[in-house]
Motif scaffolding. Structure first.
Motif, PDB file in Angstrom:
ATOM      1  N   PHE A 104       0.842  -1.199   0.000  1.00 47.50           N
ATOM      2  CA  PHE A 104       0.000   0.000   0.000  1.00 47.50           C
ATOM      3  C   PHE A 104       0.878   1.251   0.000  1.00 47.50           C
ATOM      4  O   PHE A 104       0.608   2.231  -0.701  1.00 47.50           O
ATOM      5  CB  PHE A 104      -0.916  -0.028   1.230  1.00 47.50           C
ATOM      6  CG  PHE A 104      -2.034   0.982   1.211  1.00 47.50           C
ATOM      7  CD1 PHE A 104      -2.373   1.694   0.066  1.00 47.50           C
ATOM      8  CD2 PHE A 104      -2.774   1.221   2.369  1.00 47.50           C
ATOM      9  CE1 PHE A 104      -3.421   2.604   0.060  1.00 47.50           C
ATOM     10  CE2 PHE A 104      -3.819   2.132   2.376  1.00 47.50           C
ATOM     11  CZ  PHE A 104      -4.131   2.825   1.218  1.00 47.50           C
ATOM     12  N   THR A 105       1.958   1.197   0.766  1.00 45.48           N
ATOM     13  CA  THR A 105       2.887   2.325   0.825  1.00 45.48           C
ATOM     14  C   THR A 105       3.525   2.580  -0.541  1.00 45.48           C
ATOM     15  O   THR A 105       3.649   3.729  -0.983  1.00 45.48           O
ATOM     16  CB  THR A 105       3.984   2.046   1.870  1.00 45.48           C
ATOM     17  OG1 THR A 105       3.379   1.816   3.136  1.00 45.48           O
ATOM     18  CG2 THR A 105       4.949   3.209   1.963  1.00 45.48           C
ATOM     19  N   ILE A 106       3.945   1.515  -1.216  1.00 50.08           N
ATOM     20  CA  ILE A 106       4.573   1.668  -2.535  1.00 50.08           C
ATOM     21  C   ILE A 106       3.594   2.313  -3.512  1.00 50.08           C
ATOM     22  O   ILE A 106       3.949   3.234  -4.264  1.00 50.08           O
ATOM     23  CB  ILE A 106       5.044   0.295  -3.062  1.00 50.08           C
ATOM     24  CG1 ILE A 106       6.193  -0.239  -2.209  1.00 50.08           C
ATOM     25  CG2 ILE A 106       5.472   0.396  -4.530  1.00 50.08           C
ATOM     26  CD1 ILE A 106       6.558  -1.691  -2.500  1.00 50.08           C
ATOM     27  N   ALA A 107       2.344   1.854  -3.485  1.00 49.94           N
ATOM     28  CA  ALA A 107       1.328   2.399  -4.399  1.00 49.94           C
ATOM     29  C   ALA A 107       1.079   3.875  -4.121  1.00 49.94           C
ATOM     30  O   ALA A 107       0.974   4.693  -5.052  1.00 49.94           O
ATOM     31  CB  ALA A 107       0.033   1.611  -4.270  1.00 49.94           C
ATOM     32  N   THR A 108       0.984   4.255  -2.849  1.00 50.74           N
ATOM     33  CA  THR A 108       0.741   5.657  -2.523  1.00 50.74           C
ATOM     34  C   THR A 108       1.961   6.525  -2.830  1.00 50.74           C
ATOM     35  O   THR A 108       1.817   7.702  -3.175  1.00 50.74           O
ATOM     36  CB  THR A 108       0.345   5.815  -1.045  1.00 50.74           C
ATOM     37  OG1 THR A 108       1.303   5.171  -0.212  1.00 50.74           O
ATOM     38  CG2 THR A 108      -1.028   5.233  -0.788  1.00 50.74           C
ATOM     39  N   ALA A 109       3.163   5.955  -2.710  1.00 41.57           N
ATOM     40  CA  ALA A 109       4.366   6.709  -3.067  1.00 41.57           C
ATOM     41  C   ALA A 109       4.374   7.037  -4.555  1.00 41.57           C
ATOM     42  O   ALA A 109       4.652   8.182  -4.959  1.00 41.57           O
ATOM     43  CB  ALA A 109       5.615   5.900  -2.698  1.00 41.57           C
ATOM     44  N   ILE A 110       4.066   6.051  -5.379  1.00 40.78           N
ATOM     45  CA  ILE A 110       3.985   6.281  -6.829  1.00 40.78           C
ATOM     46  C   ILE A 110       2.969   7.379  -7.123  1.00 40.78           C
ATOM     47  O   ILE A 110       3.211   8.294  -7.924  1.00 40.78           O
ATOM     48  CB  ILE A 110       3.580   4.969  -7.549  1.00 40.78           C
ATOM     49  CG1 ILE A 110       4.686   3.927  -7.413  1.00 40.78           C
ATOM     50  CG2 ILE A 110       3.274   5.226  -9.022  1.00 40.78           C
ATOM     51  CD1 ILE A 110       4.261   2.531  -7.856  1.00 40.78           C
ATOM     52  N   THR A 111       1.847   7.309  -6.439  1.00 39.78           N
ATOM     53  CA  THR A 111       0.767   8.278  -6.648  1.00 39.78           C
ATOM     54  C   THR A 111       1.174   9.678  -6.226  1.00 39.78           C
ATOM     55  O   THR A 111       0.874  10.658  -6.910  1.00 39.78           O
ATOM     56  CB  THR A 111      -0.477   7.835  -5.858  1.00 39.78           C
ATOM     57  OG1 THR A 111      -0.811   6.499  -6.227  1.00 39.78           O
ATOM     58  CG2 THR A 111      -1.655   8.735  -6.143  1.00 39.78           C
ATOM     59  N   ALA A 112       1.830   9.779  -5.059  1.00 41.56           N
ATOM     60  CA  ALA A 112       2.229  11.093  -4.556  1.00 41.56           C
ATOM     61  C   ALA A 112       3.203  11.787  -5.502  1.00 41.56           C
ATOM     62  O   ALA A 112       3.051  12.980  -5.809  1.00 41.56           O
ATOM     63  CB  ALA A 112       2.862  10.949  -3.171  1.00 41.56           C
ATOM     64  N   PHE A 113       4.190  11.063  -5.974  1.00 38.06           N
ATOM     65  CA  PHE A 113       5.152  11.663  -6.904  1.00 38.06           C
ATOM     66  C   PHE A 113       4.471  12.058  -8.212  1.00 38.06           C
ATOM     67  O   PHE A 113       4.766  13.107  -8.788  1.00 38.06           O
ATOM     68  CB  PHE A 113       6.312  10.698  -7.164  1.00 38.06           C
ATOM     69  CG  PHE A 113       7.276  10.588  -6.012  1.00 38.06           C
ATOM     70  CD1 PHE A 113       8.013  11.687  -5.602  1.00 38.06           C
ATOM     71  CD2 PHE A 113       7.433   9.390  -5.330  1.00 38.06           C
ATOM     72  CE1 PHE A 113       8.898  11.607  -4.538  1.00 38.06           C
ATOM     73  CE2 PHE A 113       8.317   9.296  -4.264  1.00 38.06           C
ATOM     74  CZ  PHE A 113       9.047  10.402  -3.862  1.00 38.06           C
ATOM     75  N   ALA A 114       3.544  11.218  -8.664  1.00 41.81           N
ATOM     76  CA  ALA A 114       2.796  11.549  -9.887  1.00 41.81           C
ATOM     77  C   ALA A 114       1.975  12.810  -9.687  1.00 41.81           C
ATOM     78  O   ALA A 114       1.900  13.676 -10.573  1.00 41.81           O
ATOM     79  CB  ALA A 114       1.888  10.380 -10.275  1.00 41.81           C
ATOM     80  N   ASN A 115       1.368  12.952  -8.501  1.00 40.16           N
ATOM     81  CA  ASN A 115       0.528  14.116  -8.224  1.00 40.16           C
ATOM     82  C   ASN A 115       1.336  15.408  -8.206  1.00 40.16           C
ATOM     83  O   ASN A 115       0.931  16.412  -8.801  1.00 40.16           O
ATOM     84  CB  ASN A 115      -0.190  13.922  -6.894  1.00 40.16           C
ATOM     85  CG  ASN A 115      -1.143  15.060  -6.576  1.00 40.16           C
ATOM     86  OD1 ASN A 115      -0.811  15.957  -5.804  1.00 40.16           O
ATOM     87  ND2 ASN A 115      -2.324  15.031  -7.172  1.00 40.16           N
ATOM     88  N   VAL A 116       2.464  15.389  -7.514  1.00 43.88           N
ATOM     89  CA  VAL A 116       3.305  16.595  -7.449  1.00 43.88           C
ATOM     90  C   VAL A 116       3.785  16.978  -8.846  1.00 43.88           C
ATOM     91  O   VAL A 116       3.737  18.147  -9.242  1.00 43.88           O
ATOM     92  CB  VAL A 116       4.496  16.373  -6.496  1.00 43.88           C
ATOM     93  CG1 VAL A 116       5.465  17.551  -6.570  1.00 43.88           C
ATOM     94  CG2 VAL A 116       4.006  16.179  -5.064  1.00 43.88           C
ATOM     95  N   GLY A 117       4.241  15.980  -9.601  1.00 41.61           N
ATOM     96  CA  GLY A 117       4.717  16.265 -10.953  1.00 41.61           C
ATOM     97  C   GLY A 117       3.629  16.828 -11.845  1.00 41.61           C
ATOM     98  O   GLY A 117       3.851  17.803 -12.585  1.00 41.61           O
ATOM     99  N   LEU A 118       2.432  16.253 -11.771  1.00 43.77           N
ATOM    100  CA  LEU A 118       1.316  16.727 -12.587  1.00 43.77           C
ATOM    101  C   LEU A 118       0.884  18.139 -12.186  1.00 43.77           C
ATOM    102  O   LEU A 118       0.562  18.972 -13.040  1.00 43.77           O
ATOM    103  CB  LEU A 118       0.139  15.762 -12.484  1.00 43.77           C
ATOM    104  CG  LEU A 118       0.301  14.428 -13.224  1.00 43.77           C
ATOM    105  CD1 LEU A 118      -0.801  13.451 -12.813  1.00 43.77           C
ATOM    106  CD2 LEU A 118       0.274  14.657 -14.738  1.00 43.77           C
TER     107      LEU A 118
END
Length: 475
Positions: free
Chosen positions: A359-373
């Protein structure tokens, strides 16, 4: 009492709690937006987003860990509660000190420094309320959650509206909300003392170390969740204006008002999910997982269709003519609702089966994607860019979690679970689109009846669902 009946009972209590509290919260948002306008509401939204990002670093994932462990070991309630509260209390004020130093380096934050300090006090008091409600949830004594949340939100609306009506502005509003938190803290303390344990401070440093180590996977998940959930507001406030932040905050408040639905269902189901895995009952856990997924999709998909079609009418009607520009934002943000619903379930399933690191790995991917977007889209599209970034983020999170849950033996028969509500939702959308000239409430009612009518004709309401509906009607 059977597992199904217990979950249904807890879901009913939590649903009532969330409906009542969200109604009060939503009306408070409306009152604030009407009295303070888009800029004032933007300052209010920015302040709480800033403080909640700071609180990530004192959370450490302990609340989720405590919820799971008390569900399995209720006799250890006092040890968990006392140590978590003491540790988080002191960590929070250390974090607040660092956050205030950072705030002075951000012009937008420096402009509202008093509001930030008041928001910090408010959230520190709320820490105790949330921990108390975690104990109530874990012991499945959810009537106390209902009372505490209703008390908190109803008093918040009454005091907040009164303060704003009397002309005390944003500072007066914050002081009033702090007073409400003090009252609710008193209620939670008395309930804990009478029915569970007497809360006290505990300085068991060895246990703190053990607690932090066990909670860290949950903390990383919470860290990344808060980043993609709150960072858009802070970035928008820093890169545009408080007015744009206010429009975005108002449109997201509509989405947030519906996010209680998965929270209720999963909070009621999570103790049973944890026990099923703990007792090696994978077959029942899979069945429960499929059922809850089906329910969440059946609720979430028509909500998306309806909001995306009616957004232009909803925002000015609810928030006033000053917020007409929030309609296009809600039209985009509404598509995040379905993925918010489903990712709640997938994430908590991973927690229940001791795969919180995934779950942590999935949210990490999401967080970085969100900041970049957000960095890419906000300078070009403003608040609309933040909305596109939010929706894209939840899509990424959903497919990441779907991959991990499937890898650990909990795959979903997606077509079988979603085709009926999908067809019913599309037909509902066609009906609502044909009635756009009619009054908003008429369109909503027609949409609801058309959706469930088509779902019934397609056989989407089985025996279990009919019994559940009948039980709610009787109540």
């Amino acid at each position: 009492m059977s597992v199904a009946k217990k979950i249904a009972k807890n879901t009913g209590i939590l649903f009532t709690s969330e409906v009542v509290s969200n109604i009060f919260s939503f009306f408070l948002v409306i009152v604030i937006s009407h009295y303070l306008g888009d800029s004032g509401f933007g300052k209010y939204t920015f302040a709480f987003a800033f403080v909640n990002i700071a609180l990530i670093f004192s959370h450490l994932g302990m609340r989720t860990y405590v919820f799971r462990e008390i569900s399995k070991h209720p006799d250890q309630t006092k040890k968990f509660l006392d140590n978590v509260f003491t540790l988080r209390f002191f960590l929070t004020w250390i974090v607040y000190g660092v956050a205030l130093l950072i705030a002075f380096t951000i012009p937008e934050a420096r402009e509202i420094i008093i509001i930030l300090v008041l928001a910090m006090i408010h959230e520190q008091l709320y820490l105790f309320v949330r921990l108390a409600n975690t104990v109530f949830n874990a012991h499945e004594r959810n009537r106390f959650v209902l009372t505490s949340r209703t008390l908190l939100k109803s008093l918040g609306l009454v005091i907040g509206a009164s303060v704003l009506f009397l002309g005390y502005g944003l500072i007066g509003l914050m002081l009033g909300l702090i007073a409400v938190q003090v009252v609710v803290c008193g209620y939670c303390y008395s309930v804990l003392k009478r029915n569970f344990v007497t809360p006290s401070l505990s300085f068991d440093f060895g246990y703190w170390k053990k607690l932090v180590n066990a909670s860290l996977p949950f903390w990383f998940t919470f860290l990344f969740q808060r980043i993609y959930y709150r960072i858009d507001t802070i970035m928008l406030g820093s890169m545009t204006t408080f007015s744009a932040t206010g429009l975005y905050g108002a449109s997201f408040s509509v989405v947030n008002a519906l996010s209680f639905i998965p929270a209720v269902i999963i909070t009621a189901s999570f103790p049973s999910m944890s026990r099923m895995f703990h007792t090696d009952n994978k077959e029942k856990l899979s069945f429960l997982y499929h059922k809850v997924f089906s329910y969440l999709f059946t609720i979430g998909f028509p909500a998306v269709i309806g909001l995306s079609l009616l957004a232009g009418k909803i925002m000015p009607l609810v928030f006033g003519a000053e917020f007409v520009g929030a309609g296009p934002l809600l039209r985009v943000l509404s598509w995040s609702i379905l993925f918010i619903f489903l990712t709640h379930l997938l994430g908590y399933l991973l927690n229940a089966i001791d795969q919180q690191k995934k779950f942590t790995i999935a949210t990490a991917i999401t967080a970085f994607a969100n900041v970049g977007l957000n960095l890419l889209l906000i300078p070009r599209f403003g608040a609309l860019g933040a909305a596109y970034a939010t929706v894209s983020t939840y899509v990424v999170l959903f497919f990441s979690l779907l991959y991990f849950t499937s890898r650990h033996g909990y795959s979903l028969p997606l077509f079988r679970l979603v085709w009926r509500p999908l067809v019913a939702g599309l037909v509902m959308g066609w009906v609502v689109a044909r009635m756009m000239e009619m009054h908003l409430f008429v369109g909503v009612l027609v949409g609801v009846f058309s959706f469930f009518g088509i779902l019934f004709l397609l056989g989407g309401l089985g025996a279990d669902e009919k019994r559940l509906l009948k039980s709610f009607v009787k109540k």
